[in-house]
Scaffold this active site. Structure first.
Site, PDB file in Angstrom:
ATOM      1  N   LYS A  51       0.819  -1.223   0.000  1.00 12.38           N
ATOM      2  CA  LYS A  51       0.000   0.000   0.000  1.00 12.38           C
ATOM      3  C   LYS A  51       0.850   1.268   0.000  1.00 12.38           C
ATOM      4  O   LYS A  51       0.386   2.336  -0.404  1.00 12.38           O
ATOM      5  CB  LYS A  51      -0.941   0.010   1.200  1.00 12.38           C
ATOM      6  CG  LYS A  51      -2.009  -1.078   1.159  1.00 12.38           C
ATOM      7  CD  LYS A  51      -3.312  -0.534   0.717  1.00 12.38           C
ATOM      8  CE  LYS A  51      -4.505  -1.465   0.739  1.00 12.38           C
ATOM      9  NZ  LYS A  51      -4.355  -2.840   1.124  1.00 12.38           N
ATOM     10  N   SER A  96       1.535 -10.016  -0.266  1.00 11.63           N
ATOM     11  CA  SER A  96       1.204  -8.589  -0.299  1.00 11.63           C
ATOM     12  C   SER A  96       1.455  -7.842   0.998  1.00 11.63           C
ATOM     13  O   SER A  96       1.560  -6.617   0.984  1.00 11.63           O
ATOM     14  CB  SER A  96      -0.263  -8.423  -0.710  1.00 11.63           C
ATOM     15  OG  SER A  96      -1.093  -9.262   0.084  1.00 11.63           O
TER      16      SER A  96
END
Ligand SMILES: *Cc1c(COP(=O)(O)O)cnc(C)c1O
Length: 316
Positions: A51, A299
């Site tokens: 992110k 991730s």
């Protein structure tokens, strides 16, 4: 839609602020698939998740604003706090009183203001929108924003260089910012590449929306893949259409498969959160195959150590 040029520009813009994370082969998963399997170690990214790419790109693109705000307390909130501090901008992360104290502390440790407001996520969002309207803040959402998508796409540019012969890329899927960006980057250069999205069975909003043909709300349920929870926004502008256009297959995993993925990756030395383990879980449960080299995107790694240890203890 966000295109290759936007993503190339994002890479130049955020270079030096964001790590280029390595890939590592997984012999054990490769033996199951019958083709090379590469793990993209994005859980080692600064702030622990991809992110930071999108948040940094969005912060660096904005003009003069009073500061930035969002209502996410998870990986996006951390990323935005860090990106704002790097840019010398003020960040106010809005959250409800239900948010656990350790998450609030993590945001404050990154130099942002953690504003506790009301006792629902809706009220936190309301405050973020008020900051935008009344105080001139930029509201940076976690996925449905062109600069955020372009930033996430820089991960795909790295993969084109790191695994040039990739046949399939498996991408954890929630709001679709990561999938949209990575798929846009990779399919621009390798139109033949197969993009597989993976969500949890419990409360997958993008999957339900694709079935319905338009964005819908689903009930949010507790899941080991907590970073994949939440809606896609009934007025979704970009990621719904991009995911629909760019994703070739979608896999939904049950909780046991996610736990098995976490355990397996731990056995290879990778401590990841549930959302990041869905690719491994899909291979182990026989739902994900590939005719050629397969990439799994790990991730994020932000999992409570006690929760991680408990999942390892439950294992076979
Ligand atoms: C946000 C997040 C995802 C999902 O990304 P979207 O862009 O919302 O699809 C996957 N894994 C981790 C660790 C995340 O923080």
């Amino acid at each position: 839609m966000v295109g290759l040029d936007d993503i190339l520009a994002a890479r130049d813009r955020i270079a030096g602020q964001v790590l280029e994370t390595p890939v590592a082969p997984s012999a054990a998963l490769g033996a199951l698939v019958g083709a090379p399997v590469w793990l993209k170690l994005e859980h080692r990214q600064t702030t622990g998740a991809f992110k930071l790419r999108g948040a940094t790109n969005a912060v660096m693109r904005m003009g003069r604003v009073a500061g930035v705000t969002t209502a996410s307390t998870g990986n996006h909130g951390r990323a935005l706090a860090h990106a704002a501090r790097q840019a010398g901008a003020r960040a106010v992360i809005c959250m409800s009183s239900l948010v656990p104290g350790n998450k609030l502390e993590a945001i404050r440790d990154l130099g942002a203001e953690a504003r506790v407001i009301g006792d629902s996520q809706d009220e936190a969002f309301h405050e973020a929108r008020r900051l935008k309207r009344d105080e001139g803040f930029a509201l940076i959402p976690p996925f449905d924003h062109p600069d955020v998508i372009a930033g996430q796409g820089t991960l795909g540019l790295e993969l084109l260089e790191q695994v040039p012969d990739a046949a399939t890329v498996a991408i954890p899927l929630s709001g679709g910012g990561l999938l949209a960006g990575v798929a846009a980057a990779m399919k621009a250069r390798r139109p033949d590449i197969r993009i597989v999205g993976i969500s949890m069975k419990r409360g997958a909003a993008m999957a339900a929306s694709l079935r319905a043909g338009h964005p819908v709300e689903v009930q949010e349920l507790p899941t080991l893949a907590d970073s994949l929870g939440g809606g896609i926004g009934l007025r979704n502008r970009l990621t719904f259409d991009m995911v629909r256009a760019l994703m070739d297959d979608l896999i939904l995993l049950d909780e046991d498969a996610i736990a098995a993925g976490i355990r397996h990756l731990a056995s290879e030395g990778h401590v990841v959160e549930g959302a990041a383990a869905v690719g491994a879980g899909a291979v182990l449960s026989g739902q994900l195959t590939s005719r050629g080299p397969l990439v799994l995107i790990l991730s994020g790694g932000n999992i409570d150590p006690a929760a991680h240890a408990a999942i390892l203890r439950e294992g076979p």
